[in-house]
Design an enzyme around this catalytic site. Structure first.
Site, short mmCIF file in Angstrom:
data_model
loop_
_atom_site.label_atom_id
_atom_site.label_comp_id
_atom_site.label_asym_id
_atom_site.label_seq_id
_atom_site.Cartn_x
_atom_site.Cartn_y
_atom_site.Cartn_z
N SER A 127 38.33 100.91 2.67
CA SER A 127 38.20 99.61 2.01
C SER A 127 38.61 98.48 2.93
O SER A 127 39.48 98.64 3.79
CB SER A 127 39.08 99.60 0.75
N THR A 129 40.42 96.30 2.14
CA THR A 129 41.81 95.92 1.84
C THR A 129 42.73 96.26 3.01
O THR A 129 43.83 95.73 3.09
CB THR A 129 42.33 96.66 0.59
N TYR A 152 47.66 101.06 -3.52
CA TYR A 152 46.26 101.51 -3.38
C TYR A 152 45.77 101.24 -1.96
O TYR A 152 45.29 102.13 -1.27
CB TYR A 152 45.37 100.80 -4.40
N LYS A 156 44.77 103.83 1.56
CA LYS A 156 43.56 103.78 2.40
C LYS A 156 43.96 103.73 3.88
O LYS A 156 43.41 104.43 4.72
CB LYS A 156 42.69 102.56 2.05
N ASN A 182 33.01 94.44 -1.36
CA ASN A 182 33.04 94.56 -2.84
C ASN A 182 31.75 95.13 -3.41
O ASN A 182 30.79 94.40 -3.59
CB ASN A 182 33.36 93.19 -3.46
C1 WQD Z 1 37.05 89.96 -7.00
C2 WQD Z 1 37.37 88.49 -7.18
C3 WQD Z 1 39.49 88.06 -8.26
C4 WQD Z 1 38.44 89.73 -12.15
C5 WQD Z 1 39.31 95.30 -5.40
C6 WQD Z 1 39.95 96.27 -4.45
C7 WQD Z 1 38.91 96.82 -3.53
C8 WQD Z 1 37.88 97.48 -4.35
C9 WQD Z 1 37.21 96.42 -5.23
C10 WQD Z 1 37.92 99.69 -5.26
C11 WQD Z 1 38.84 88.16 -6.89
C12 WQD Z 1 38.33 87.57 -9.12
C13 WQD Z 1 38.40 89.34 -10.82
C14 WQD Z 1 38.50 88.76 -13.17
C15 WQD Z 1 38.48 87.03 -11.50
N1 WQD Z 1 38.47 98.50 -5.14
N2 WQD Z 1 38.42 88.01 -10.52
N3 WQD Z 1 38.52 87.44 -12.80
O1 WQD Z 1 40.26 92.50 -5.90
O2 WQD Z 1 38.34 91.78 -4.38
O3 WQD Z 1 38.84 94.21 -4.67
O4 WQD Z 1 38.23 95.90 -6.09
O5 WQD Z 1 36.99 100.14 -4.68
O6 WQD Z 1 39.51 97.76 -2.67
O7 WQD Z 1 40.91 95.57 -3.69
O8 WQD Z 1 37.84 92.94 -6.53
O9 WQD Z 1 36.47 92.50 -8.54
O10 WQD Z 1 39.00 92.71 -8.80
O11 WQD Z 1 38.05 90.70 -7.71
O12 WQD Z 1 38.50 85.84 -11.19
O13 WQD Z 1 38.55 89.05 -14.40
O14 WQD Z 1 37.17 88.16 -8.55
O15 WQD Z 1 40.54 87.11 -8.27
O16 WQD Z 1 38.87 86.88 -6.28
P1 WQD Z 1 38.90 92.75 -5.35
P2 WQD Z 1 37.84 92.27 -7.98
#
Ligand code: WQD
Length: 344
Positions: A127, A129, A152, A156, A182
């Site tokens: 990832s 991350t 998490y 990784k 993503n």
């Molecule tokens: C994306 C953006 C939130 C929800 C994580 C893991 C990554 C992978 C994908 C597994 C961010 C914003 C989100 C909401 C929002 N995990 N958001 N309202 O955090 O970039 O990545 O998920 O495979 O390893 O780190 O993904 O979809 O949670 O967030 O505003 O209800 O959407 O702040 O900016 P993220 P996400």
């Protein structure tokens, strides 16, 4: 003779889409999955798409002897793709030991068993991350690995190091580490897609559940970041494009084309999109409004990250193809399909 691939975690979101593309490419697939975060009906969806039902064994891969027995019963596996892992960033902060045990022991078992069964290579689901908040954007594979923002993300990083050290010590296997940005969207048939348990943590499932009326309103976690519209920026990649990258990586490894025993690739589009842009794009692409409000920042979120995918494009020979609009339409079509099936 078809080559057989083990897809560990193959009834999950990315695993199921990868199984479809492996079958489309002529591979036989064995899925091992404990169904802790997925449903067995996914096998029906895969079969509806390809006409081929993958072999399936329900098993927790932390059970090494159980895994060994399955490999004995399914000889001739050439490669493994490891998806099986706990993946909720927020939950990992609350339950770190669950994440360290599940995500690391699973990998240790697979690495120890691979040489016993002549399994030549492992594609590992990593990832972006691992980069944390990069100093330079777009981010390349040579960017420094920063302290993980969550257990998490730490698993990784640790798993990447375990694979590198194992191969450096002489275990006769190869590896490709795929650092996803993503993943979003669903197979165009709407037969498979992202099916989160409970309240979605990730943006797109929450967005489509809001659009269809399951959720009242989407909370946008902050609009006071140092970005053009103040909301966070990510590199959203179509899940089918992502799945195809795994097939390309597996072929590269098994065909002996890997230039090193461990290769690393960023899987992204190379384009950063903000949360508010994404909402607007969804509304334009589908004609469906998404009620949303700005709330406070979510702890652990990084401000902005998107990939430099040149190495994947030029060395791996893979490039993301699908437009963001079509990808968001596929996510919406999947949500509508779930409602028709009475699932959500
Ligand atoms: C994306 C953006 C939130 C929800 C994580 C893991 C990554 C992978 C994908 C597994 C961010 C914003 C989100 C909401 C929002 N995990 N958001 N309202 O955090 O970039 O990545 O998920 O495979 O390893 O780190 O993904 O979809 O949670 O967030 O505003 O209800 O959407 O702040 O900016 P993220 P996400």
């Amino acid at each position: 003779m078809k080559q057989k691939i083990l897809v560990a975690g193959g009834t999950g979101y990315i695993g199921s889409h990868t199984t479809v593309e492996l079958q489309n490419a002529g591979f036989d697939v064995l899925i091992i999955d404990d169904l802790s975060n997925s449903n067995i009906e996914v096998l029906d969806g895969i079969e509806h798409i390809t006409g081929i039902r993958p072999d399936f064994v329900q098993l927790d891969l932390k059970d090494k002897e159980g895994t060994r027995k399955v490999l004995e019963q399914h000889p001739g596996i050439k490669g493994v793709i490891l998806f099986a892992a706990s993946k909720a960033v927020g939950e990992s902060v609350q339950k770190p030991l669950k994440y360290y045990r599940n995500n690391i022991v699973t990998l240790l078992n697979i690495l120890e068993l691979m040489p016993e069964f002549g399994i030549e290579g492992i594609v590992f689901s990593s990832s972006c991350t691992v980069y944390g908040q990069p100093d330079i954007l777009p981010v390349t594979e040579d960017a420094p690995i920063k302290p993980a923002m969550s257990p998490y993300g730490n698993t990784k990083q640790i798993n990447e190091e375990i694979i590198k050290d194992t191969i450096h010590a002489g275990t006769p296997i190869k590896s490709v580490l795929l650092r996803y940005f993503n993943p979003i969207g669903a197979h165009p048939s709407a037969e498979i897609g992202e099916l989160p348990n409970g309240v979605p943590q990730n943006l797109i499932p929450y967005l489509t559940q809001t659009a269809i009326g399951i959720r009242k309103e989407l909370s946008v976690f902050g609009d006071d970041y140092n970005t053009p519209d103040g909301s966070c920026i990510r590199d959203y990649i179509n899940v089918v494009d992502l799945a195809k990258a795994h097939v390309t990586a597996m072929n590269r490894m098994l065909d002996g084309k890997s230039e090193e025993n461990v290769e690393i690739f960023n899987l992204g589009t190379g384009r950063g999109v903000s949360v508010l842009e994404l909402i607007n794009t969804f509304e334009r692409a589908t004609g469906v409004k998404v009620p949303h409000k700005i709330v406070g920042r979510r702890e652990g979120d990084i401000e902005q990250v998107w990939a430099n995918p040149e190495r994947a494009n030029k060395v791996l020979g893979w490039t993301a193809q699908e437009t963001l609009e079509n990808t968001l339409k596929s996510a919406w079509k999947w949500q509508l399909h779930l409602r028709e099936k009475g699932i959500q």
